[in-house]
Design a protein around this motif. Structure first.
Motif, PDB file in Angstrom:
ATOM      1  N   LEU A  48     110.380  12.249  45.087  1.00  0.00           N
ATOM      2  CA  LEU A  48     110.223  11.281  44.005  1.00  0.00           C
ATOM      3  C   LEU A  48     111.050  11.761  42.816  1.00  0.00           C
ATOM      4  CD1 LEU A  48     106.323  10.886  44.145  1.00  0.00           C
ATOM      5  CD2 LEU A  48     108.028   9.416  45.225  1.00  0.00           C
ATOM      6  N   VAL A  49     111.944  10.927  42.322  1.00  0.00           N
ATOM      7  CA  VAL A  49     112.877  11.342  41.275  1.00  0.00           C
ATOM      8  C   VAL A  49     112.649  10.526  40.012  1.00  0.00           C
ATOM      9  CG1 VAL A  49     115.291  11.535  40.586  1.00  0.00           C
ATOM     10  CG2 VAL A  49     114.610  12.061  42.942  1.00  0.00           C
ATOM     11  N   GLN A  50     112.393  11.238  38.921  1.00  0.00           N
ATOM     12  CA  GLN A  50     112.356  10.630  37.596  1.00  0.00           C
ATOM     13  C   GLN A  50     113.704  10.920  36.952  1.00  0.00           C
ATOM     14  OE1 GLN A  50     108.837   9.785  36.270  1.00  0.00           O
ATOM     15  NE2 GLN A  50     110.091   8.289  35.215  1.00  0.00           N
ATOM     16  N   THR A  51     114.430   9.868  36.578  1.00  0.00           N
ATOM     17  CA  THR A  51     115.760  10.064  36.016  1.00  0.00           C
ATOM     18  C   THR A  51     115.867   9.396  34.651  1.00  0.00           C
ATOM     19  OG1 THR A  51     118.132   9.755  36.418  1.00  0.00           O
ATOM     20  CG2 THR A  51     116.660   8.029  37.227  1.00  0.00           C
ATOM     21  N   GLU A  52     116.691   9.965  33.814  1.00  0.00           N
ATOM     22  CA  GLU A  52     116.856   9.402  32.470  1.00  0.00           C
ATOM     23  C   GLU A  52     117.757   8.178  32.464  1.00  0.00           C
ATOM     24  OE1 GLU A  52     117.750  12.334  29.475  1.00  0.00           O
ATOM     25  OE2 GLU A  52     116.789  13.913  30.659  1.00  0.00           O
ATOM     26  N   ASN A  53     118.637   8.071  33.462  1.00  0.00           N
ATOM     27  CA  ASN A  53     119.587   6.958  33.516  1.00  0.00           C
ATOM     28  C   ASN A  53     119.827   6.565  34.961  1.00  0.00           C
ATOM     29  OD1 ASN A  53     120.712   7.175  30.542  1.00  0.00           O
ATOM     30  ND2 ASN A  53     120.789   9.248  31.378  1.00  0.00           N
ATOM     31  N   ILE A  54     119.886   5.256  35.232  1.00  0.00           N
ATOM     32  CA  ILE A  54     120.296   4.744  36.537  1.00  0.00           C
ATOM     33  C   ILE A  54     121.538   3.892  36.319  1.00  0.00           C
ATOM     34  CG2 ILE A  54     119.652   3.435  38.585  1.00  0.00           C
ATOM     35  CD1 ILE A  54     116.746   3.989  37.988  1.00  0.00           C
ATOM     36  N   VAL A  55     122.607   4.228  37.029  1.00  0.00           N
ATOM     37  CA  VAL A  55     123.900   3.581  36.799  1.00  0.00           C
ATOM     38  C   VAL A  55     124.417   2.985  38.105  1.00  0.00           C
ATOM     39  CG1 VAL A  55     124.449   5.161  34.909  1.00  0.00           C
ATOM     40  CG2 VAL A  55     125.199   5.705  37.244  1.00  0.00           C
ATOM     41  N   PRO A  56     125.367   2.064  38.026  1.00  0.00           N
ATOM     42  CA  PRO A  56     125.959   1.501  39.240  1.00  0.00           C
ATOM     43  C   PRO A  56     126.638   2.565  40.093  1.00  0.00           C
ATOM     44  CG  PRO A  56     126.454   0.125  37.344  1.00  0.00           C
ATOM     45  CD  PRO A  56     125.850   1.384  36.803  1.00  0.00           C
TER      46      PRO A  56
END
Length: 215
Positions: free
Chosen positions: A184-192
Motif C-alpha cells: 500500500l503506497v501513500q504518495t504526495e503526487n500522482i502524475v501521468p
C-alpha cells in the motif's frame, strides 16, 4: 495496480497482521495510513520497522494506542512509551542491528532464506541463532523477513504505480515494497505515465498493489 481510498485500504488489514512500515524517526513514514490504523483500531499487530519514532509521531501513534503486539526494530531509544510497554511485558520487542534488519528485509524481498553476517557473533544477539563458519570466520544465520502488508511512503508515483522517493525519506521504503504480500503506497503526487524518467524509478509498478488516495 489500483487506486484505493485510505479508509478502504486500512479496512483490508485484519487485526493480527504483520506490517512493514517505512520511515526513519517518522521521516518517510506514511502518516495518513498510521492515523487510519489508529482510527479503525487495528490491533494485535506485528510491526517491522527501523524504529517507533516518538510519541505522537509515525509508528509512535500505534504504540500510544496500544495496537502493537510485537515489534521487530533496530532501536526504541527515543520513544519512552515503547520502552515502558516492553518493560511491563505488554509488548514483545526484537532488537535487531540496523544493517542486519535491512539485509533481512532485502533477503525477504529477493526470495532468499536469510543472510550470513558477523554482526553479533559472541554477543547477546547470537542467542538462539545458528553460527556458521565460512573460510575460517564465524557468521550468524539471520532469517529473511516478510510481512502481510507494506505501508510505503513515496514522493511521486505515476498512474501505473512506478515510484520515486526524495532524499532521506527513501530509507527503508523501497526494500519493504519488495518484501510484503500486499503493498500500500501513500504518495504526495500522482502524475501521468512518462513524467517520471525511467532512471528515476526506484520501485517499479509491478511491486505496487495499491496507490492510496484520500477518503
Amino acid at each position: 495496480m489500483k487506486t484505493i481510498s485510505l479508509t478502504n485500504a486500512v479496512a483490508m488489514i485484519p487485526a493480527g497482521s504483520s506490517l512493514m512500515i517505512g520511515g526513519f524517526m517518522g521521516v518517510g513514514t506514511p502518516e495518513p495510513l498510521i492515523d487510519e490504523l489508529v482510527r479503525q483500531q487495528k490491533s494485535d499487530l506485528t510491526v517491522i520497522a527501523n524504529d517507533t519514532a516518538s510519541p505522537g509521531i509515525g509508528i509512535g501513534k500505534l504504540i500510544s494506542a496500544r495496537l502493537v503486539r510485537h515489534l521487530i526494530v533496530s532501536h526504541i531509544g527515543l520513544n519512552p512509551e515503547t520502552q515502558q510497554q516492553m518493560i511491563a511485558g505488554e509488548l514483545k520487542v526484537d532488537l535487531v542491528p540496523q544493517g542486519t534488519l535491512t539485509e533481512r528485509i532485502r533477503a525477504g524481498g529477493s526470495g532468499l532464506g536469510g543472510i550470513l553476517t558477523p554482526t553479533g557473533v559472541g554477543t547477546v544477539v547470537e542467542e538462539g541463532k545458528r553460527r556458521i563458519e565460512v573460510d575460517g570466520r564465524d557468521y550468524l544465520l539471520e532469517t529473511a523477513l516478510r510481512a502481510d502488508f507494506a505501508l510505503v511512503h513515496a514522493f511521486i508515483a505515476d498512474y501505473l504505480g512506478n515510484l520515486s522517493y526524495v532524499l532521506t525519506a527513501r530509507n527503508f521504503n523501497p526494500l519493504m515494497a519488495m518484501a510484503a504480500e500486499t503493498v500500500l503506497v501513500q504518495t504526495e503526487n500522482i502524475v501521468p505515465v512518462g513524467l517520471i524518467a525511467p532512471d528515476h524509478v526506484v520501485t517499479p509498478a509491478p511491486l505496487v498493489d495499491y496507490l492510496v488516495t484520500k477518503g
